[in-house]
Design a protein around this motif. Structure first.
Motif, PDB file in Angstrom:
ATOM      1  N   MET A   1       0.841  -1.201   0.000  1.00  0.00           N
ATOM      2  CA  MET A   1       0.000   0.000   0.000  1.00  0.00           C
ATOM      3  C   MET A   1       0.874   1.248   0.000  1.00  0.00           C
ATOM      4  SD  MET A   1      -2.869   1.174   2.816  1.00  0.00           S
ATOM      5  CE  MET A   1      -4.010  -0.135   2.378  1.00  0.00           C
ATOM      6  N   ASN A   2       0.480   2.266  -0.749  1.00  0.00           N
ATOM      7  CA  ASN A   2       1.166   3.547  -0.737  1.00  0.00           C
ATOM      8  C   ASN A   2       1.229   4.080   0.691  1.00  0.00           C
ATOM      9  OD1 ASN A   2       0.907   6.633  -0.716  1.00  0.00           O
ATOM     10  ND2 ASN A   2       1.666   6.218  -2.787  1.00  0.00           N
ATOM     11  N   ARG A   3       2.432   4.562   1.120  1.00  0.00           N
ATOM     12  CA  ARG A   3       2.608   4.987   2.504  1.00  0.00           C
ATOM     13  C   ARG A   3       1.662   6.134   2.866  1.00  0.00           C
ATOM     14  NH1 ARG A   3       5.250   8.533   5.717  1.00  0.00           N
ATOM     15  NH2 ARG A   3       5.988   7.743   7.722  1.00  0.00           N
ATOM     16  N   THR A   4       1.461   7.086   1.930  1.00  0.00           N
ATOM     17  CA  THR A   4       0.571   8.215   2.201  1.00  0.00           C
ATOM     18  C   THR A   4      -0.851   7.741   2.435  1.00  0.00           C
ATOM     19  OG1 THR A   4       1.927   9.692   0.857  1.00  0.00           O
ATOM     20  CG2 THR A   4      -0.325  10.392   1.307  1.00  0.00           C
ATOM     21  N   LEU A   5      -1.290   6.789   1.597  1.00  0.00           N
ATOM     22  CA  LEU A   5      -2.638   6.246   1.762  1.00  0.00           C
ATOM     23  C   LEU A   5      -2.762   5.502   3.078  1.00  0.00           C
ATOM     24  CD1 LEU A   5      -3.396   4.930  -1.843  1.00  0.00           C
ATOM     25  CD2 LEU A   5      -4.319   6.974  -0.744  1.00  0.00           C
ATOM     26  N   LYS A   9      -5.313   6.411   6.029  1.00  0.00           N
ATOM     27  CA  LYS A   9      -6.251   5.407   6.519  1.00  0.00           C
ATOM     28  C   LYS A   9      -6.179   5.315   8.043  1.00  0.00           C
ATOM     29  CE  LYS A   9      -7.539   0.522   5.905  1.00  0.00           C
ATOM     30  NZ  LYS A   9      -7.358   0.061   7.302  1.00  0.00           N
ATOM     31  N   THR A  10      -4.966   5.297   8.572  1.00  0.00           N
ATOM     32  CA  THR A  10      -4.790   5.241  10.019  1.00  0.00           C
ATOM     33  C   THR A  10      -5.381   6.472  10.683  1.00  0.00           C
ATOM     34  OG1 THR A  10      -2.737   3.988   9.720  1.00  0.00           O
ATOM     35  CG2 THR A  10      -3.090   5.011  11.864  1.00  0.00           C
ATOM     36  N   TYR A  11      -5.198   7.630  10.074  1.00  0.00           N
ATOM     37  CA  TYR A  11      -5.740   8.875  10.615  1.00  0.00           C
ATOM     38  C   TYR A  11      -7.263   8.830  10.654  1.00  0.00           C
ATOM     39  CZ  TYR A  11      -7.391  13.705  10.624  1.00  0.00           C
ATOM     40  OH  TYR A  11      -8.068  14.858  10.901  1.00  0.00           O
ATOM     41  N   PHE A  12      -7.897   8.420   9.579  1.00  0.00           N
ATOM     42  CA  PHE A  12      -9.354   8.403   9.543  1.00  0.00           C
ATOM     43  C   PHE A  12      -9.932   7.330  10.473  1.00  0.00           C
ATOM     44  CE2 PHE A  12      -8.524  10.672   5.512  1.00  0.00           C
ATOM     45  CZ  PHE A  12      -9.214  11.840   5.823  1.00  0.00           C
ATOM     46  N   GLU A  13      -9.174   6.269  10.708  1.00  0.00           N
ATOM     47  CA  GLU A  13      -9.583   5.305  11.726  1.00  0.00           C
ATOM     48  C   GLU A  13      -9.544   5.950  13.104  1.00  0.00           C
ATOM     49  OE1 GLU A  13      -6.819   2.149  11.104  1.00  0.00           O
ATOM     50  OE2 GLU A  13      -8.002   1.191   9.509  1.00  0.00           O
ATOM     51  N   ASP A  14      -8.536   6.824  13.322  1.00  0.00           N
ATOM     52  CA  ASP A  14      -8.427   7.525  14.597  1.00  0.00           C
ATOM     53  C   ASP A  14      -9.575   8.515  14.774  1.00  0.00           C
ATOM     54  OD1 ASP A  14      -6.867   7.506  16.949  1.00  0.00           O
ATOM     55  OD2 ASP A  14      -5.946   9.433  16.435  1.00  0.00           O
ATOM     56  N   VAL A  15     -10.008   9.144  13.680  1.00  0.00           N
ATOM     57  CA  VAL A  15     -11.162  10.053  13.731  1.00  0.00           C
ATOM     58  C   VAL A  15     -12.381   9.288  14.263  1.00  0.00           C
ATOM     59  CG1 VAL A  15     -12.795  11.396  12.357  1.00  0.00           C
ATOM     60  CG2 VAL A  15     -10.344  11.570  11.883  1.00  0.00           C
ATOM     61  N   ILE A 177      -1.960  14.492  12.036  1.00  0.00           N
ATOM     62  CA  ILE A 177      -2.797  14.861  10.890  1.00  0.00           C
ATOM     63  C   ILE A 177      -1.952  14.735   9.622  1.00  0.00           C
ATOM     64  CG2 ILE A 177      -4.220  16.669   9.867  1.00  0.00           C
ATOM     65  CD1 ILE A 177      -4.230  17.984  12.708  1.00  0.00           C
ATOM     66  N   PRO A 178      -2.389  13.963   8.627  1.00  0.00           N
ATOM     67  CA  PRO A 178      -1.633  13.870   7.368  1.00  0.00           C
ATOM     68  C   PRO A 178      -1.504  15.239   6.711  1.00  0.00           C
ATOM     69  CG  PRO A 178      -3.313  12.149   7.489  1.00  0.00           C
ATOM     70  CD  PRO A 178      -3.579  13.087   8.622  1.00  0.00           C
ATOM     71  N   GLN A 179      -0.375  15.478   6.058  1.00  0.00           N
ATOM     72  CA  GLN A 179      -0.117  16.786   5.467  1.00  0.00           C
ATOM     73  C   GLN A 179      -1.210  17.190   4.483  1.00  0.00           C
ATOM     74  OE1 GLN A 179       2.118  18.888   6.415  1.00  0.00           O
ATOM     75  NE2 GLN A 179       1.868  20.452   4.833  1.00  0.00           N
ATOM     76  N   GLU A 180      -1.704  16.237   3.692  1.00  0.00           N
ATOM     77  CA  GLU A 180      -2.718  16.585   2.694  1.00  0.00           C
ATOM     78  C   GLU A 180      -4.034  16.996   3.356  1.00  0.00           C
ATOM     79  OE1 GLU A 180      -2.891  11.997   2.991  1.00  0.00           O
ATOM     80  OE2 GLU A 180      -1.382  13.597   3.085  1.00  0.00           O
ATOM     81  N   VAL A 181      -4.356  16.379   4.509  1.00  0.00           N
ATOM     82  CA  VAL A 181      -5.564  16.752   5.252  1.00  0.00           C
ATOM     83  C   VAL A 181      -5.397  18.157   5.827  1.00  0.00           C
ATOM     84  CG1 VAL A 181      -6.988  16.219   7.273  1.00  0.00           C
ATOM     85  CG2 VAL A 181      -6.165  14.369   5.796  1.00  0.00           C
ATOM     86  N   PHE A 209       2.862  28.856   8.710  1.00  0.00           N
ATOM     87  CA  PHE A 209       2.804  27.702   9.615  1.00  0.00           C
ATOM     88  C   PHE A 209       2.697  26.414   8.818  1.00  0.00           C
ATOM     89  CE2 PHE A 209      -0.038  24.656  11.778  1.00  0.00           C
ATOM     90  CZ  PHE A 209       0.707  24.371  12.920  1.00  0.00           C
ATOM     91  N   LEU A 210       1.832  26.403   7.798  1.00  0.00           N
ATOM     92  CA  LEU A 210       1.644  25.216   6.966  1.00  0.00           C
ATOM     93  C   LEU A 210       2.918  24.870   6.197  1.00  0.00           C
ATOM     94  CD1 LEU A 210      -0.386  23.079   5.907  1.00  0.00           C
ATOM     95  CD2 LEU A 210      -0.929  24.666   4.061  1.00  0.00           C
ATOM     96  N   GLU A 211       3.633  25.887   5.738  1.00  0.00           N
ATOM     97  CA  GLU A 211       4.862  25.662   4.960  1.00  0.00           C
ATOM     98  C   GLU A 211       5.929  24.924   5.761  1.00  0.00           C
ATOM     99  OE1 GLU A 211       5.924  29.577   3.699  1.00  0.00           O
ATOM    100  OE2 GLU A 211       4.238  29.740   2.276  1.00  0.00           O
TER     101      GLU A 211
END
Length: 229
Positions: A1-5, A9-15, A177-181, A209-211
């Motif tokens: 699985m792609n590491r970013t994905l 996935k782990t983040y949204f499971e935590d949500v 929080i994933p960077q893309e989120v 801050f985001l940068e």
């Protein structure tokens, strides 16, 4: 699985885990619940079987939900008698002038015997503390409030107003929080801030801050249930 994905996935499971822990052991089924401010709590309360009535001063925010709505500022709530079983403040009290926190909870005590407070409790994550500081100043630039308080602050006010604390807990986030989120959230936030007239100083500060690509978890969450004596 792609590491970013995989991270996402782990983040949204935590949500989902955090949401489950917030509402765990709180019984709202078939109860009349006043939800102060429409949001994710409204949908969750409906899902849990509550008979939800929303208090909202912006009717446009509730157009997609089929629930009764009382259009007003909660501090000017039109009823002073018991019309509900529970009042829920889900991530809303920190947006009220702290001078009126006790007033808001006093009003809640008149319309329901039980109150549930769910509030961010920022500590332990330097990146989130910086993010919260930027948000607070951005809101102050347009005359609004973003006043995060510790759990014992809410307990003290509840007791002062006449509530007994029947449960209290802190729900922690485990995944960054994933960077893309974070990028999507900041983009939407900046669009909203520009519409509201937030100072360019704080928009620029948030972009910088985001940068930095911060390693950031969301705030811990305080959950307090009070019963009016």
């Amino acid at each position: 699985m792609n590491r970013t994905l995989s991270v996402s996935k782990t983040y949204f499971e935590d949500v989902k885990r955090v949401q489950n822990e917030i509402w765990q052991d709180i019984d709202v089924r078939d109860k009349i619940v006043i939800d102060v401010g429409v949001g994710e709590s409204t949908k969750k309360l409906i899902e849990l079987g509550a008979r939800v009535v929303v208090v909202e001063n912006d009717p446009q925010r509730i157009k997609e939900l089929n629930v009764p709505i009382i259009i007003c500022d909660f501090l000017n709530f039109p009823f002073q008698t018991r019309i509900a079983d529970i009042v829920v403040f889900y991530f809303t009290l920190h947006e009220i002038n702290p001078n009126f926190h006790a007033s808001a909870l006093s009003i809640a005590s008149k319309i329901a015997p039980q109150v549930i407070i769910v509030e961010p409790f920022p500590h332990g994550c330097p990146a989130y503390e910086e993010f919260a500081w930027i948000w607070k100043n951005a809101m102050q630039s347009i005359g609004r409030f973003e006043e995060y308080k510790p759990l014992n602050y809410w307990e003290t006010i509840l007791k002062k107003v006449g509530f007994k604390i029947i449960s209290r807990k802190i729900v922690n986030w485990k995944v960054n929080i994933p960077q893309e989120v974070l990028e999507d959230m900041v983009r939407v936030t900046i669009e909203d801030w520009k519409k509201k007239g937030v100072s360019e100083i704080w928009i620029d500060t948030l972009q910088k801050f985001l940068e930095k690509k911060p390693k950031m978890k969301w705030s811990d969450i305080a959950v307090i249930v009070g019963l009016f004596l």
